[in-house]
Design a protein around this motif. Structure first.
Motif, PDB file in Angstrom:
ATOM      1  N   MET A  83     -22.001  -9.542  21.932  1.00 54.38           N
ATOM      2  CA  MET A  83     -21.336  -9.804  20.562  1.00 54.38           C
ATOM      3  C   MET A  83     -20.350  -8.852  20.676  1.00 54.38           C
ATOM      4  N   GLN A  84     -20.505  -7.616  20.816  1.00 54.10           N
ATOM      5  CA  GLN A  84     -20.232  -6.457  20.853  1.00 54.10           C
ATOM      6  C   GLN A  84     -19.300  -6.453  22.110  1.00 54.10           C
ATOM      7  N   ASP A  87     -16.127  -8.701  21.044  1.00 57.77           N
ATOM      8  CA  ASP A  87     -15.436  -8.028  19.948  1.00 57.77           C
ATOM      9  C   ASP A  87     -14.833  -6.885  20.224  1.00 57.77           C
ATOM     10  N   GLU A  88     -14.720  -6.438  21.509  1.00 59.23           N
ATOM     11  CA  GLU A  88     -14.429  -4.673  22.361  1.00 59.23           C
ATOM     12  C   GLU A  88     -13.537  -5.456  23.199  1.00 59.23           C
ATOM     13  N   ASP A  90     -11.956  -8.411  22.311  1.00 64.47           N
ATOM     14  CA  ASP A  90     -10.774  -9.158  21.646  1.00 64.47           C
ATOM     15  C   ASP A  90      -9.727  -8.615  21.076  1.00 64.47           C
ATOM     16  N   ARG A  91     -10.406  -6.996  20.924  1.00 65.60           N
ATOM     17  CA  ARG A  91      -9.923  -6.052  21.043  1.00 65.60           C
ATOM     18  C   ARG A  91      -8.321  -5.117  22.077  1.00 65.60           C
ATOM     19  N   ARG A 152     -18.291 -17.193  18.382  1.00 68.98           N
ATOM     20  CA  ARG A 152     -17.613 -15.912  18.595  1.00 68.98           C
ATOM     21  C   ARG A 152     -17.014 -16.143  20.477  1.00 68.98           C
TER      22      ARG A 152
END
Length: 226
Positions: A83-84, A87-88, A90-91, A152
Protein backbone atom coordinates in the motif's frame (compact mmCIF):
# COMPACT_ATOMS: atom_id res chain seq x y z
CA UNK A 1 15.08 -2.63 44.76
CA UNK A 2 12.30 -5.16 45.29
CA UNK A 3 10.03 -3.29 42.88
CA UNK A 4 12.81 -3.15 40.28
CA UNK A 5 13.32 -6.89 40.62
CA UNK A 6 9.60 -7.50 40.12
CA UNK A 7 9.59 -5.28 37.04
CA UNK A 8 12.56 -7.16 35.60
CA UNK A 9 10.85 -10.49 36.26
CA UNK A 10 7.67 -9.29 34.58
CA UNK A 11 9.69 -8.01 31.64
CA UNK A 12 11.58 -11.28 31.38
CA UNK A 13 8.35 -13.29 31.46
CA UNK A 14 6.82 -11.07 28.78
CA UNK A 15 9.92 -11.46 26.63
CA UNK A 16 9.91 -15.22 27.10
CA UNK A 17 6.24 -15.39 26.20
CA UNK A 18 6.85 -13.30 23.07
CA UNK A 19 9.76 -15.54 22.05
CA UNK A 20 7.66 -18.66 22.58
CA UNK A 21 4.82 -17.19 20.54
CA UNK A 22 7.17 -16.37 17.67
CA UNK A 23 8.60 -19.88 17.78
CA UNK A 24 5.11 -21.37 17.74
CA UNK A 25 4.11 -19.22 14.76
CA UNK A 26 7.34 -20.01 12.90
CA UNK A 27 7.03 -23.77 13.35
CA UNK A 28 3.31 -23.76 12.59
CA UNK A 29 3.98 -21.72 9.45
CA UNK A 30 6.53 -24.26 8.26
CA UNK A 31 4.21 -27.21 8.88
CA UNK A 32 1.12 -25.56 7.40
CA UNK A 33 3.08 -24.49 4.31
CA UNK A 34 4.07 -28.11 3.70
CA UNK A 35 0.98 -30.04 4.77
CA UNK A 36 -1.91 -27.56 4.79
CA UNK A 37 -4.43 -26.83 7.50
CA UNK A 38 -5.85 -30.33 7.63
CA UNK A 39 -2.49 -32.11 7.51
CA UNK A 40 -1.18 -30.62 10.76
CA UNK A 41 -2.25 -31.07 14.39
CA UNK A 42 -1.55 -28.91 17.41
CA UNK A 43 0.50 -31.81 18.76
CA UNK A 44 2.67 -31.68 15.62
CA UNK A 45 3.39 -28.01 16.22
CA UNK A 46 3.97 -28.49 19.94
CA UNK A 47 6.44 -31.28 19.25
CA UNK A 48 8.53 -29.07 16.97
CA UNK A 49 8.47 -26.21 19.48
CA UNK A 50 9.22 -28.50 22.43
CA UNK A 51 6.18 -27.61 24.53
CA UNK A 52 3.06 -29.46 25.64
CA UNK A 53 0.16 -29.16 23.23
CA UNK A 54 -2.06 -27.74 25.98
CA UNK A 55 0.01 -24.54 25.80
CA UNK A 56 -1.11 -24.09 22.20
CA UNK A 57 -4.73 -24.69 23.23
CA UNK A 58 -4.30 -22.01 25.89
CA UNK A 59 -3.00 -19.43 23.42
CA UNK A 60 -5.11 -20.27 20.37
CA UNK A 61 -8.08 -22.43 21.47
CA UNK A 62 -8.00 -24.52 18.29
CA UNK A 63 -5.97 -25.21 15.17
CA UNK A 64 -7.90 -22.84 12.89
CA UNK A 65 -7.20 -19.91 15.21
CA UNK A 66 -3.51 -20.80 15.15
CA UNK A 67 -3.62 -20.98 11.36
CA UNK A 68 -5.33 -17.58 11.16
CA UNK A 69 -2.71 -16.06 13.47
CA UNK A 70 0.09 -17.49 11.33
CA UNK A 71 -1.46 -16.07 8.18
CA UNK A 72 -2.20 -12.66 9.69
CA UNK A 73 1.30 -12.12 11.07
CA UNK A 74 2.96 -11.55 7.70
CA UNK A 75 -0.16 -10.49 5.80
CA UNK A 76 -0.14 -7.16 7.57
CA UNK A 77 3.51 -6.64 6.61
CA UNK A 78 3.13 -7.32 2.89
CA UNK A 79 -0.19 -5.48 2.55
CA UNK A 80 1.17 -2.42 4.38
CA UNK A 81 4.39 -2.32 2.35
CA UNK A 82 2.53 -2.66 -0.93
CA UNK A 83 0.00 0.00 0.00
CA UNK A 84 2.83 2.39 0.86
CA UNK A 85 4.62 1.58 -2.40
CA UNK A 86 1.48 2.20 -4.45
CA UNK A 87 0.76 5.48 -2.66
CA UNK A 88 4.34 6.66 -3.10
CA UNK A 89 4.33 5.72 -6.77
CA UNK A 90 1.02 7.50 -7.34
CA UNK A 91 2.46 10.69 -5.82
CA UNK A 92 5.74 10.37 -7.72
CA UNK A 93 3.88 9.93 -11.01
CA UNK A 94 1.90 13.10 -10.41
CA UNK A 95 -1.31 11.12 -10.52
CA UNK A 96 -0.45 9.79 -13.99
CA UNK A 97 0.70 6.22 -13.38
CA UNK A 98 1.74 3.76 -16.07
CA UNK A 99 0.72 0.12 -16.17
CA UNK A 100 4.31 -1.01 -15.58
CA UNK A 101 4.83 1.45 -12.76
CA UNK A 102 1.74 0.32 -10.87
CA UNK A 103 2.59 -3.35 -11.35
CA UNK A 104 6.20 -2.86 -10.27
CA UNK A 105 5.04 -1.13 -7.08
CA UNK A 106 2.61 -3.95 -6.33
CA UNK A 107 4.63 -6.99 -7.40
CA UNK A 108 8.24 -6.00 -6.75
CA UNK A 109 7.51 -4.88 -3.20
CA UNK A 110 6.02 -8.28 -2.45
CA UNK A 111 8.71 -10.27 -4.26
CA UNK A 112 11.44 -8.40 -2.36
CA UNK A 113 10.11 -9.92 0.86
CA UNK A 114 10.65 -13.42 -0.52
CA UNK A 115 14.05 -12.48 -1.94
CA UNK A 116 15.42 -10.95 1.26
CA UNK A 117 13.19 -12.36 4.00
CA UNK A 118 14.67 -15.83 4.38
CA UNK A 119 12.93 -19.17 4.74
CA UNK A 120 10.15 -17.77 6.91
CA UNK A 121 8.86 -15.58 4.10
CA UNK A 122 9.22 -18.36 1.56
CA UNK A 123 7.17 -20.62 3.82
CA UNK A 124 4.57 -17.88 4.09
CA UNK A 125 4.47 -17.52 0.32
CA UNK A 126 3.74 -21.23 -0.09
CA UNK A 127 1.08 -20.96 2.60
CA UNK A 128 -0.49 -17.99 0.84
CA UNK A 129 -0.66 -19.94 -2.41
CA UNK A 130 -2.57 -22.69 -0.58
CA UNK A 131 -4.98 -20.22 0.98
CA UNK A 132 -5.63 -18.48 -2.34
CA UNK A 133 -6.63 -21.81 -3.87
CA UNK A 134 -8.96 -22.96 -1.08
CA UNK A 135 -12.50 -21.78 -1.90
CA UNK A 136 -14.00 -23.23 1.29
CA UNK A 137 -12.41 -20.65 3.61
CA UNK A 138 -9.35 -19.26 1.85
CA UNK A 139 -11.19 -16.56 -0.07
CA UNK A 140 -12.45 -15.05 3.17
CA UNK A 141 -8.90 -14.81 4.53
CA UNK A 142 -7.61 -13.25 1.32
CA UNK A 143 -10.53 -10.80 1.25
CA UNK A 144 -10.05 -9.63 4.81
CA UNK A 145 -6.29 -9.11 4.54
CA UNK A 146 -5.69 -8.03 0.95
CA UNK A 147 -8.77 -6.41 -0.59
CA UNK A 148 -7.73 -2.81 0.25
CA UNK A 149 -4.30 -3.09 -1.39
CA UNK A 150 -5.68 -4.95 -4.41
CA UNK A 151 -8.34 -2.28 -4.94
CA UNK A 152 -5.64 0.40 -4.64
CA UNK A 153 -3.76 -1.32 -7.47
CA UNK A 154 -6.97 -1.47 -9.51
CA UNK A 155 -7.43 2.27 -8.92
CA UNK A 156 -3.98 3.01 -10.36
CA UNK A 157 -4.54 0.69 -13.31
CA UNK A 158 -7.78 2.51 -14.10
CA UNK A 159 -5.85 5.79 -14.10
CA UNK A 160 -3.22 4.28 -16.40
CA UNK A 161 -5.88 2.84 -18.75
CA UNK A 162 -8.85 5.22 -18.58
CA UNK A 163 -10.42 3.80 -21.74
CA UNK A 164 -10.09 0.17 -20.72
CA UNK A 165 -13.27 -1.68 -19.76
CA UNK A 166 -13.48 -2.26 -16.03
CA UNK A 167 -14.07 -5.97 -16.52
CA UNK A 168 -10.83 -6.26 -18.52
CA UNK A 169 -8.87 -4.59 -15.74
CA UNK A 170 -10.29 -7.00 -13.17
CA UNK A 171 -9.63 -9.99 -15.44
CA UNK A 172 -6.09 -8.71 -15.89
CA UNK A 173 -5.64 -8.61 -12.14
CA UNK A 174 -7.04 -12.13 -11.93
CA UNK A 175 -4.25 -13.32 -14.23
CA UNK A 176 -1.64 -11.35 -12.27
CA UNK A 177 -2.58 -12.87 -8.94
CA UNK A 178 -2.79 -16.34 -10.47
CA UNK A 179 0.77 -16.07 -11.75
CA UNK A 180 1.94 -14.68 -8.42
CA UNK A 181 0.38 -17.55 -6.47
CA UNK A 182 1.99 -20.16 -8.73
CA UNK A 183 5.28 -18.36 -8.21
CA UNK A 184 4.93 -18.35 -4.43
CA UNK A 185 4.02 -22.05 -4.37
CA UNK A 186 7.54 -22.92 -5.64
CA UNK A 187 6.46 -26.35 -6.86
CA UNK A 188 9.62 -26.93 -8.89
CA UNK A 189 7.61 -27.70 -12.02
CA UNK A 190 9.30 -24.97 -14.08
CA UNK A 191 12.66 -26.46 -13.07
CA UNK A 192 11.73 -29.80 -14.63
CA UNK A 193 10.01 -28.38 -17.70
CA UNK A 194 12.96 -26.12 -18.51
CA UNK A 195 15.60 -28.73 -17.77
CA UNK A 196 17.00 -26.52 -15.03
CA UNK A 197 17.21 -23.34 -17.13
CA UNK A 198 14.58 -21.75 -14.88
CA UNK A 199 14.19 -22.34 -11.16
CA UNK A 200 11.06 -21.75 -9.11
CA UNK A 201 13.24 -20.45 -6.26
CA UNK A 202 14.68 -17.69 -8.47
CA UNK A 203 12.56 -14.75 -7.33
CA UNK A 204 15.10 -12.30 -8.76
CA UNK A 205 14.52 -13.67 -12.27
CA UNK A 206 10.77 -13.58 -11.73
CA UNK A 207 10.89 -10.00 -10.47
CA UNK A 208 12.87 -8.95 -13.55
CA UNK A 209 10.14 -10.25 -15.88
CA UNK A 210 6.73 -10.40 -14.24
CA UNK A 211 5.59 -6.76 -14.26
CA UNK A 212 6.61 -6.21 -17.90
CA UNK A 213 4.94 -9.44 -18.99
CA UNK A 214 1.71 -8.60 -17.20
CA UNK A 215 1.70 -5.03 -18.52
CA UNK A 216 1.82 -6.39 -22.06
CA UNK A 217 -1.13 -8.62 -21.23
CA UNK A 218 -3.16 -5.69 -19.94
CA UNK A 219 -2.46 -3.76 -23.14
CA UNK A 220 -3.50 -6.68 -25.27
CA UNK A 221 -6.84 -7.33 -23.58
CA UNK A 222 -7.59 -3.62 -23.38
CA UNK A 223 -6.62 -3.27 -27.05
CA UNK A 224 -4.82 0.03 -26.59
CA UNK A 225 -1.50 1.62 -25.72
CA UNK A 226 -1.32 3.13 -22.26
Amino acid sequence: MAEEAKTRRRSTKAEQRAETMEQILDEAELLFSRHGLHGVTLKDVAKRVGVHHTLLNYYFEDKKKLFDAVFARRAVVTSTKRMQALDEYDRASGGKPTIEGALHAFLDTDLDLYIHGGDGWKNYGALGAQVANTPEWGAELMDSHFDPVVLRLIELLKKAMPDCAEEDIFWGYHFVTGALMVTLARTGRIDKLSGGVCKSEDFEAIKARMAAFMAAGFRQICNKKA
